[in-house]
Design a protein around this motif. Structure first.
Motif, mmCIF file in Angstrom:
data_model
loop_
_atom_site.group_PDB
_atom_site.id
_atom_site.type_symbol
_atom_site.label_atom_id
_atom_site.label_comp_id
_atom_site.label_asym_id
_atom_site.label_seq_id
_atom_site.Cartn_x
_atom_site.Cartn_y
_atom_site.Cartn_z
ATOM 1 N N PHE A 140 0.829 -1.202 0.000
ATOM 2 C CA PHE A 140 0.000 0.000 0.000
ATOM 3 C C PHE A 140 0.868 1.258 0.000
ATOM 4 C CE2 PHE A 140 -2.245 3.462 2.079
ATOM 5 C CZ PHE A 140 -3.426 3.509 1.342
ATOM 6 N N CYS A 141 1.869 1.302 0.879
ATOM 7 C CA CYS A 141 2.718 2.490 0.983
ATOM 8 C C CYS A 141 3.672 2.632 -0.204
ATOM 9 C CB CYS A 141 3.491 2.478 2.302
ATOM 10 S SG CYS A 141 2.419 2.676 3.758
ATOM 11 N N VAL A 142 4.167 1.508 -0.735
ATOM 12 C CA VAL A 142 4.994 1.583 -1.949
ATOM 13 C C VAL A 142 4.168 2.196 -3.070
ATOM 14 C CG1 VAL A 142 6.155 0.241 -3.754
ATOM 15 C CG2 VAL A 142 6.575 -0.297 -1.344
ATOM 16 N N ASP A 143 2.938 1.721 -3.239
ATOM 17 C CA ASP A 143 2.048 2.250 -4.269
ATOM 18 C C ASP A 143 1.819 3.745 -4.066
ATOM 19 O OD1 ASP A 143 0.099 1.966 -6.480
ATOM 20 O OD2 ASP A 143 -1.402 2.296 -4.902
ATOM 21 N N MET A 144 1.445 4.129 -2.859
ATOM 22 C CA MET A 144 1.155 5.529 -2.560
ATOM 23 C C MET A 144 2.354 6.436 -2.848
ATOM 24 S SD MET A 144 0.415 7.335 1.127
ATOM 25 C CE MET A 144 -1.157 6.568 1.372
ATOM 26 N N HIS A 145 3.502 6.055 -2.343
ATOM 27 C CA HIS A 145 4.647 6.957 -2.446
ATOM 28 C C HIS A 145 5.303 6.942 -3.819
ATOM 29 C CE1 HIS A 145 4.167 8.438 1.521
ATOM 30 N NE2 HIS A 145 4.041 7.202 1.966
ATOM 31 N N THR A 146 5.148 5.865 -4.578
ATOM 32 C CA THR A 146 5.631 5.929 -5.962
ATOM 33 C C THR A 146 4.712 6.821 -6.792
ATOM 34 O OG1 THR A 146 4.544 3.830 -6.515
ATOM 35 C CG2 THR A 146 6.883 3.733 -5.961
ATOM 36 N N ILE A 147 3.420 6.789 -6.517
ATOM 37 C CA ILE A 147 2.490 7.704 -7.196
ATOM 38 C C ILE A 147 2.869 9.148 -6.867
ATOM 39 C CG2 ILE A 147 0.104 8.562 -7.198
ATOM 40 C CD1 ILE A 147 -0.761 5.574 -6.902
ATOM 41 N N ASP A 148 3.078 9.434 -5.586
ATOM 42 C CA ASP A 148 3.452 10.797 -5.178
ATOM 43 C C ASP A 148 4.794 11.209 -5.787
ATOM 44 O OD1 ASP A 148 1.110 11.034 -3.719
ATOM 45 O OD2 ASP A 148 2.077 10.648 -1.776
ATOM 46 N N ALA A 149 5.750 10.291 -5.819
ATOM 47 C CA ALA A 149 7.062 10.603 -6.390
ATOM 48 C C ALA A 149 6.944 10.915 -7.884
ATOM 49 C CB ALA A 149 8.027 9.437 -6.158
ATOM 50 N N ARG A 150 6.178 10.127 -8.607
ATOM 51 C CA ARG A 150 5.981 10.382 -10.040
ATOM 52 C C ARG A 150 5.309 11.732 -10.258
ATOM 53 N NH1 ARG A 150 4.142 4.986 -9.943
ATOM 54 N NH2 ARG A 150 5.696 3.582 -10.821
ATOM 55 N N ARG A 151 4.317 12.040 -9.440
ATOM 56 C CA ARG A 151 3.620 13.333 -9.568
ATOM 57 C C ARG A 151 4.565 14.500 -9.321
ATOM 58 N NH1 ARG A 151 -0.987 14.152 -5.955
ATOM 59 N NH2 ARG A 151 -1.353 15.937 -7.291
ATOM 60 N N SER A 152 5.614 14.247 -8.531
ATOM 61 C CA SER A 152 6.594 15.297 -8.235
ATOM 62 C C SER A 152 7.742 15.313 -9.247
ATOM 63 C CB SER A 152 7.160 15.092 -6.830
ATOM 64 O OG SER A 152 6.125 15.204 -5.881
ATOM 65 N N GLY A 153 7.674 14.453 -10.254
ATOM 66 C CA GLY A 153 8.678 14.469 -11.306
ATOM 67 C C GLY A 153 9.748 13.397 -11.211
ATOM 68 N N GLU A 154 9.627 12.464 -10.276
ATOM 69 C CA GLU A 154 10.626 11.399 -10.156
ATOM 70 C C GLU A 154 10.584 10.510 -11.392
ATOM 71 O OE1 GLU A 154 13.648 10.011 -9.379
ATOM 72 O OE2 GLU A 154 13.075 10.801 -7.399
ATOM 73 N N SER A 155 11.752 10.050 -11.828
ATOM 74 C CA SER A 155 11.829 9.222 -13.037
ATOM 75 C C SER A 155 11.501 7.765 -12.739
ATOM 76 C CB SER A 155 13.224 9.313 -13.660
ATOM 77 O OG SER A 155 14.156 8.560 -12.902
ATOM 78 N N GLU A 156 10.942 7.119 -13.732
ATOM 79 C CA GLU A 156 10.654 5.689 -13.633
ATOM 80 C C GLU A 156 11.956 4.920 -13.399
ATOM 81 O OE1 GLU A 156 7.549 4.127 -13.813
ATOM 82 O OE2 GLU A 156 6.785 6.171 -13.725
ATOM 83 N N GLN A 157 13.006 5.310 -14.086
ATOM 84 C CA GLN A 157 14.285 4.613 -13.972
ATOM 85 C C GLN A 157 14.766 4.566 -12.526
ATOM 86 O OE1 GLN A 157 17.731 6.517 -15.796
ATOM 87 N NE2 GLN A 157 18.346 4.518 -16.598
ATOM 88 N N ARG A 158 14.714 5.697 -11.840
ATOM 89 C CA ARG A 158 15.169 5.743 -10.448
ATOM 90 C C ARG A 158 14.235 4.952 -9.537
ATOM 91 N NH1 ARG A 158 18.172 10.088 -8.128
ATOM 92 N NH2 ARG A 158 16.320 10.742 -6.997
ATOM 93 N N LEU A 159 12.943 5.009 -9.790
ATOM 94 C CA LEU A 159 12.005 4.239 -8.975
ATOM 95 C C LEU A 159 12.238 2.744 -9.143
ATOM 96 C CD1 LEU A 159 8.739 6.318 -9.409
ATOM 97 C CD2 LEU A 159 10.210 6.197 -7.389
ATOM 98 N N TYR A 160 12.478 2.299 -10.375
ATOM 99 C CA TYR A 160 12.742 0.880 -10.612
ATOM 100 C C TYR A 160 14.046 0.444 -9.960
ATOM 101 C CZ TYR A 160 9.185 1.381 -14.293
ATOM 102 O OH TYR A 160 8.036 1.635 -14.994
ATOM 103 N N ALA A 161 15.027 1.323 -9.941
ATOM 104 C CA ALA A 161 16.354 0.979 -9.413
ATOM 105 C C ALA A 161 16.462 1.140 -7.900
ATOM 106 C CB ALA A 161 17.421 1.839 -10.098
ATOM 107 N N LEU A 162 15.461 1.702 -7.268
ATOM 108 C CA LEU A 162 15.556 2.008 -5.842
ATOM 109 C C LEU A 162 15.868 0.784 -4.985
ATOM 110 C CD1 LEU A 162 15.425 4.116 -3.636
ATOM 111 C CD2 LEU A 162 12.930 3.853 -3.619
ATOM 112 N N ALA A 163 15.310 -0.349 -5.310
ATOM 113 C CA ALA A 163 15.572 -1.555 -4.524
ATOM 114 C C ALA A 163 17.035 -1.985 -4.607
ATOM 115 C CB ALA A 163 14.669 -2.698 -4.980
ATOM 116 N N THR A 164 17.735 -1.502 -5.631
ATOM 117 C CA THR A 164 19.158 -1.830 -5.818
ATOM 118 C C THR A 164 20.003 -0.561 -5.836
ATOM 119 O OG1 THR A 164 18.866 -1.840 -8.223
ATOM 120 C CG2 THR A 164 18.639 -3.958 -7.077
ATOM 121 N N TRP A 165 19.634 0.406 -5.023
ATOM 122 C CA TRP A 165 20.268 1.721 -5.034
ATOM 123 C C TRP A 165 21.781 1.665 -4.850
ATOM 124 C CZ3 TRP A 165 23.078 3.366 -0.890
ATOM 125 C CH2 TRP A 165 22.862 2.712 0.326
#
Length: 159
Positions: free
Chosen positions: A58-83
């Motif tokens: 639930f929180c991953v979904d919520m905060h990835t939505i918020d991050a995308r709305r703020s301009g975060e890139s898909e690439q960084r979101l996908y790579a976050l688990a392997t930062w």
């Protein structure tokens, strides 16, 4: 964990006063983080990473939505688990993510001194304090959402 479980607590209805207090704490922590100079994008990355570690869809979904709305890139979101291995994160983000993992996984042996020292060197004491509150709040929300069986896919920003 099964999402089909009948164990779905409506904490707002069952403990509204306490739930609203949690929301006020989260709002206060977010406002103070911004006032201290913590970047909104960094705060969202921290929230997402803690939520990944805690298995809170639930929180991953919520905060990835918020991050995308703020301009975060898909690439960084996908790579976050392997930062640690991905080249897409700044020194500040890396320090925040390392600290987030140490605090979130505190049962693995506390926050190591070297992690604390690296983080305070990058952020200073005031921002570190605000970062810690962001991590504490998201960890609390993760535990509430996982335990009460909040289901991902129903978050509506601004609702």
């Amino acid at each position: 964990m099964t999402n089909g479980s009948s164990r779905n607590l409506d904490l707002d209805a069952l403990s509204g006063q306490t739930y609203q207090s949690m929301h006020r704490l989260a709002s206060t922590a977010a406002r103070a983080a911004g006032e201290s100079g913590l970047e909104g994008a960094l705060v969202e990355l921290v929230r997402i990473r803690a939520s990944q570690l805690n298995g809170c869809a639930f929180c991953v979904d919520m905060h990835t939505i918020d991050a995308r709305r703020s301009g975060e890139s898909e690439q960084r979101l996908y790579a976050l688990a392997t930062w640690e291995e991905a080249p897409f994160f700044t020194e500040r983000e890396r320090a925040a993510l390392e600290f987030t993992e140490a605090v979130t996984l505190i049962h693995d042996g506390h926050v190591p001194d070297d992690v604390y020292e690296r983080t305070v060197k990058v952020f200073g004491a005031e921002q570190l304090a605000q970062l810690l509150w962001i991590i504490v709040v998201i960890n609390a929300y993760n535990r509430v959402a996982v335990t009460s069986r909040r289901v991902a896919g129903h978050y509506a920003p601004g609702a």
